[in-house]
Design a protein around this motif. Structure first.
Motif, PDB file in Angstrom:
ATOM      1  N   UNK A  30     -29.842 -13.359 -16.138  1.00  0.00           N
ATOM      2  CA  UNK A  30     -30.901 -13.835 -15.252  1.00  0.00           C
ATOM      3  C   UNK A  30     -32.226 -13.245 -15.732  1.00  0.00           C
ATOM      4  N   UNK A  31     -33.181 -14.124 -16.042  1.00  0.00           N
ATOM      5  CA  UNK A  31     -34.502 -13.735 -16.487  1.00  0.00           C
ATOM      6  C   UNK A  31     -35.433 -13.729 -15.286  1.00  0.00           C
ATOM      7  N   UNK A  32     -36.154 -12.626 -15.080  1.00  0.00           N
ATOM      8  CA  UNK A  32     -37.108 -12.507 -13.976  1.00  0.00           C
ATOM      9  C   UNK A  32     -38.511 -12.416 -14.555  1.00  0.00           C
ATOM     10  N   UNK A  33     -39.334 -13.385 -14.169  1.00  0.00           N
ATOM     11  CA  UNK A  33     -40.711 -13.468 -14.657  1.00  0.00           C
ATOM     12  C   UNK A  33     -41.678 -13.215 -13.512  1.00  0.00           C
ATOM     13  N   UNK A  42     -34.537 -17.125 -13.186  1.00  0.00           N
ATOM     14  CA  UNK A  42     -33.867 -18.280 -13.761  1.00  0.00           C
ATOM     15  C   UNK A  42     -32.686 -17.830 -14.631  1.00  0.00           C
ATOM     16  N   UNK A  43     -31.556 -18.527 -14.530  1.00  0.00           N
ATOM     17  CA  UNK A  43     -30.437 -18.190 -15.413  1.00  0.00           C
ATOM     18  C   UNK A  43     -30.776 -18.593 -16.851  1.00  0.00           C
ATOM     19  N   UNK A  44     -30.378 -17.761 -17.805  1.00  0.00           N
ATOM     20  CA  UNK A  44     -30.687 -18.017 -19.207  1.00  0.00           C
ATOM     21  C   UNK A  44     -29.518 -17.621 -20.092  1.00  0.00           C
ATOM     22  N   UNK A  45     -29.276 -18.418 -21.110  1.00  0.00           N
ATOM     23  CA  UNK A  45     -28.370 -17.990 -22.169  1.00  0.00           C
ATOM     24  C   UNK A  45     -29.210 -17.229 -23.191  1.00  0.00           C
ATOM     25  N   UNK A  79     -31.313  -9.427 -16.512  1.00  0.00           N
ATOM     26  CA  UNK A  79     -30.077  -8.835 -16.003  1.00  0.00           C
ATOM     27  C   UNK A  79     -28.897  -9.634 -16.513  1.00  0.00           C
ATOM     28  N   UNK A  80     -27.937  -8.947 -17.098  1.00  0.00           N
ATOM     29  CA  UNK A  80     -26.673  -9.579 -17.442  1.00  0.00           C
ATOM     30  C   UNK A  80     -25.568  -8.771 -16.774  1.00  0.00           C
ATOM     31  N   UNK A  81     -24.544  -9.476 -16.299  1.00  0.00           N
ATOM     32  CA  UNK A  81     -23.513  -8.789 -15.527  1.00  0.00           C
ATOM     33  C   UNK A  81     -22.201  -9.565 -15.588  1.00  0.00           C
ATOM     34  N   UNK A 117     -24.768 -19.187 -25.613  1.00  0.00           N
ATOM     35  CA  UNK A 117     -24.027 -20.270 -24.958  1.00  0.00           C
ATOM     36  C   UNK A 117     -25.036 -21.227 -24.347  1.00  0.00           C
ATOM     37  N   UNK A 118     -24.777 -22.515 -24.494  1.00  0.00           N
ATOM     38  CA  UNK A 118     -25.667 -23.513 -23.904  1.00  0.00           C
ATOM     39  C   UNK A 118     -24.842 -24.612 -23.266  1.00  0.00           C
TER      40      UNK A 118
END
Length: 160
Positions: A30-33, A42-45, A79-81, A117-118
């Motif tokens: 999850x990318x936090x801007x 927003x979720x991001x690969x 954040x990755x979890x 992953x996409x």
């Protein structure tokens, strides 16, 4: 409660090696801007170079909110979890800076970009939409995990 307070319940801080090993096995987060009203999340690969850099591929036009916010951000968080159960989970929070990667440099990072992953919908859109790659350099790492047994569960007693 602090992390130290939670250690009695099995929560532990991850070592640098554990955090790097964990991030190297993940492909989503999850990318936090920063945004004016509230953080834009927003979720991001991602692709990871194995050291301190993640790469994000954005698909879409220059008017997207995500692209506008990342272009003006001085600092971002990622954040990755993973969570297998309430008593078995890990998370790593990265704080750092982001910069756009010029297209002539993409070939040099192709192997890293290919590890991301996409979803199929994004792969299909890449053929007709603008693609931009961003380099996230992590300056600060914080990782915690809980890989213990539930409170009150004693493994020695259960095998009797």
């Amino acid at each position: 409660m602090t992390i130290e307070d939670m250690e009695q319940y099995g929560l532990t801080k991850m070592s640098d090696e554990e955090m790097h090993d964990f991030v190297s096995t993940q492909r989503m987060g999850v990318l936090a801007l920063p945004a004016d009203d509230a953080p834009y999340v927003v979720p991001m690969s991602f692709g990871y170079d194995g050291a301190s850099t993640l790469y994000f591929t954005f698909v879409g036009g220059p008017d997207s909110r995500k692209r506008t916010l990342i272009e003006r951000a001085e600092t971002v968080r990622f954040l990755t979890y993973t969570a297998q159960s309430a008593f078995n989970w890990e998370s790593v929070l990265l704080t750092g800076t982001v910069e756009r990667v010029p297209e002539p440099q993409w070939e040099a990072i192709r192997d890293v970009l290919e590890t991301a992953w996409r979803p199929d919908v994004f792969e299909a859109a890449r053929e007709s939409e603008a693609v931009v790659v961003y380099r996230f350099t992590a300056d600060d790492w914080a990782g915690i995990k809980h890989t213990g047994l539930p409170p009150g569960f004693d493994a020695d007693e259960s095998s009797a």
